[in-house]
Enzyme design. Sequence first.
Site, PDB file in Angstrom:
ATOM      1  N   CYS A   1      48.738 -36.237  26.360  1.00  0.00           N
ATOM      2  CA  CYS A   1      47.901 -35.061  26.636  1.00  0.00           C
ATOM      3  C   CYS A   1      47.506 -35.022  28.121  1.00  0.00           C
ATOM      4  O   CYS A   1      48.360 -34.827  28.965  1.00  0.00           O
ATOM      5  CB  CYS A   1      46.699 -35.040  25.691  1.00  0.00           C
ATOM      6  SG  CYS A   1      45.912 -33.436  25.653  1.00  0.00           S
TER       7      CYS A   1
ATOM      8  N   HIS B   1      49.279 -35.479  20.279  1.00  0.00           N
ATOM      9  CA  HIS B   1      48.582 -36.758  20.075  1.00  0.00           C
ATOM     10  C   HIS B   1      49.255 -37.602  18.991  1.00  0.00           C
ATOM     11  O   HIS B   1      49.052 -37.353  17.802  1.00  0.00           O
ATOM     12  CB  HIS B   1      47.126 -36.495  19.681  1.00  0.00           C
ATOM     13  CG  HIS B   1      46.313 -35.971  20.815  1.00  0.00           C
ATOM     14  ND1 HIS B   1      45.596 -36.783  21.670  1.00  0.00           N
ATOM     15  CD2 HIS B   1      46.137 -34.711  21.271  1.00  0.00           C
ATOM     16  CE1 HIS B   1      45.000 -36.047  22.586  1.00  0.00           C
ATOM     17  NE2 HIS B   1      45.307 -34.781  22.374  1.00  0.00           N
TER      18      HIS B   1
ATOM     19  N   GLU C   1      48.489 -40.549  18.209  1.00  0.00           N
ATOM     20  CA  GLU C   1      47.533 -41.516  17.642  1.00  0.00           C
ATOM     21  C   GLU C   1      46.784 -40.980  16.425  1.00  0.00           C
ATOM     22  O   GLU C   1      46.229 -41.748  15.655  1.00  0.00           O
ATOM     23  CB  GLU C   1      46.542 -41.985  18.719  1.00  0.00           C
ATOM     24  CG  GLU C   1      45.550 -40.935  19.229  1.00  0.00           C
ATOM     25  CD  GLU C   1      46.101 -40.017  20.311  1.00  0.00           C
ATOM     26  OE1 GLU C   1      47.342 -39.899  20.418  1.00  0.00           O
ATOM     27  OE2 GLU C   1      45.307 -39.390  21.031  1.00  0.00           O
TER      28      GLU C   1
END
Length: 523
Positions: free
Chosen positions: A84, A179, A181
Amino acid sequence: MNIHQQKILILDFGSQYTQLIARRIREAGVYCEIHHWSCPQSDFEAFAPMGVILSGSPESANLTDSPQVPDYILHSKLPILGICYGMQTLAEQLGGKVEGSHSSEFGYARIEVLGVDSLLSGLGHEVVENDHHYQDVWMSHGDKVTRLPPGFVCTAATDSAPLAAMMSSDGRIHALQFHPEVTHTKAGQQLLNRFVHEICGCERLWTPANIIEDAIATVRKQVGNDQVLLGLSGGVDSSVVAALLHRAIGDQLTCVFVDNGLLRLKEGDQVMEIFANNMGVKVIRANAEEAFLGKLAGISDPEAKRKVIGNTFIDIFDEEATKLGTVKWLAQGTIYPDVIESAASKHGTAHVIKSHHNVGGLPADMKMALVEPLRELFKDEVRRIGVALGLPAPMVNRHPFPGPGLGVRILGEVKKEYCDVLRRADAIFIEELHRHGWYDKVSQAFAVFVPVKSVGVVGDARRYAWVIALRAVETIDFMTARWAHLPYELLETVSNRIINEIREVSRVSYDISSKPPATIEWE
Ligand code: XMP
C-alpha cells in the site's frame, strides 16, 4: 540453532495493519521485528534482516515531508516488499508517480495477475476466466501509483488501479497496492510465505517448540541459580510465563497470586488447581478480598477505583514478596505489542486511548531485575506456546480480562453483594456462548452490573431488582470494536437463565454500542 538468525524487518509507516503483517510473518515461521520508518542505519545493520517489508500508512507519499524508506535500505541488496503506502513511496522515491484520487477504494477487489513475476503467479485461490488469472484481495487506499518507476514492470491490475502491483526487473523489489496481511485477501498468507521463504530465503525456524527451547535456554542463562518472583493473575500472559519459567527453572520460581475478590466465578480456585496442584508450581495465594473491598468502599469514580485497586495490589504483592526475603529477579508477562506501544510512545505515534491500562502493574521501586520471556511474542504466539507447555486450552484461549477485574464492570461503588451477582451472571453468559459456539467468534464478552433497580414480574411475584448488561464485541486490536451480532435465541436463553437463576436481577439488556464512541469496558 539460532532461531533469530533468519529474520525480516518491517518498517512501520503508521498503518493500523502493521502488527498484522508481523503476525503473518511469524505464522510463516520466520522471526520479524517492527521498526519505525526512520530506523537508523546502525540499528538496521545490527538487526541484519534477510528482507524488508514496508507497511501501509495514513500519509500521502507525494508530499515534500512524507515519510520515506531510508536510502541505505533502498540501495541495499535485500529483497523489499512494499504494501500500500509502501508501494506508493517506493514509486515516488524511485522516479515513478503517485496521485491522490477523489474516491478511496476500500473493500474487496479482484486483481488480474499478469503472470510476469515470481511473487503473485500461481499462488493458489486463483480464479481463471478466459485465460485471465484473478485473485480476490482487500484494498484500502486513497492514493495510487499512476506511473511506474524506471526498470519496473506492472504485475497486477484492477479497473480502478491499473498499476495494482509492480516488481523491479531484477526481481528484488516487489510492491502491492492491496493488503496481503488481512485474511480477506485469500492468498495473502501464501503470498507472504513466498516472499519470506522463496524470495528472502528464510527457513521456518520460528515454531512453538523452538521458541520454548530458546526461551528456556535464555532464562537459564539469565538467572543462573537465583530465585525469581512472578505476579500470577490468572490471565493468559502471566500464566504462560509461569508455565515457561517452571519448565526452565523449576523451584527457583515463586508465584504470588493476589486474589482481590474482583475475579470471575471460581477463578482463584482454578488458578490454584492448575498451577499449584497439577503442575507443582510454588504459588502463594494472598486472599485479599477484604482488603480490596474495604479500600473501595465509598468510592464511585472510575479512575479513583482503578487507582485504589492498583495501589492495593502493589501493597499486597510487596508484603508477600518481602516475606520471601531478597529475590533478585521479577518475571513479567510483557508481550511484543506492549514493547511496540512503548516504542511508539517515544516516537510520539502511540495510539493512547486509555492511559491507565498499566494500573495494577508492579511497584516502581521494587529493586529487582526483570525477566520477560514473552517480550518478542504476539498474543496468538503466547497462546500457542501456552498450549505446547501443557496449559489447558480453555484457559489459554480465554478472552482478555482487565487488571482491575470486576471493579470496572460494576458501575460506581463496588460491593461484595454486587460482585457475587455479577460473577454468576457473567458465568451464565460465558457458558451459553460456549454452548452455542460463539465464544471463539467474539473477541471479548462479559456481563456488567448496573446498580439500578427495575421492576419485573417473576412467576406471580413482583421483583424489584438489579439490571445486568451484556457486552460482546468483535475486534482485531481492541482500539476499535464492533458490537457482536449475537443470535436472538442465544440472548434470549442468557436473559432467561440470568433472571430465573439469580433472584437479585430483574432485567437484562444487551449493549449495542461500538467503539468508538463507547469503550469496550463500561468504566
Ligand atoms: P476499553 O474499555 O479501553 O478496553 O475499550 C480495551 C481493552 O482493554 C481492557 N482494559 C483494561 N485492561 N487494565 C487492564 O489491564 C485496565 O484498567 C483496563 N481497562 C480496559 C479491556 O478489557 C479491553 O480488552
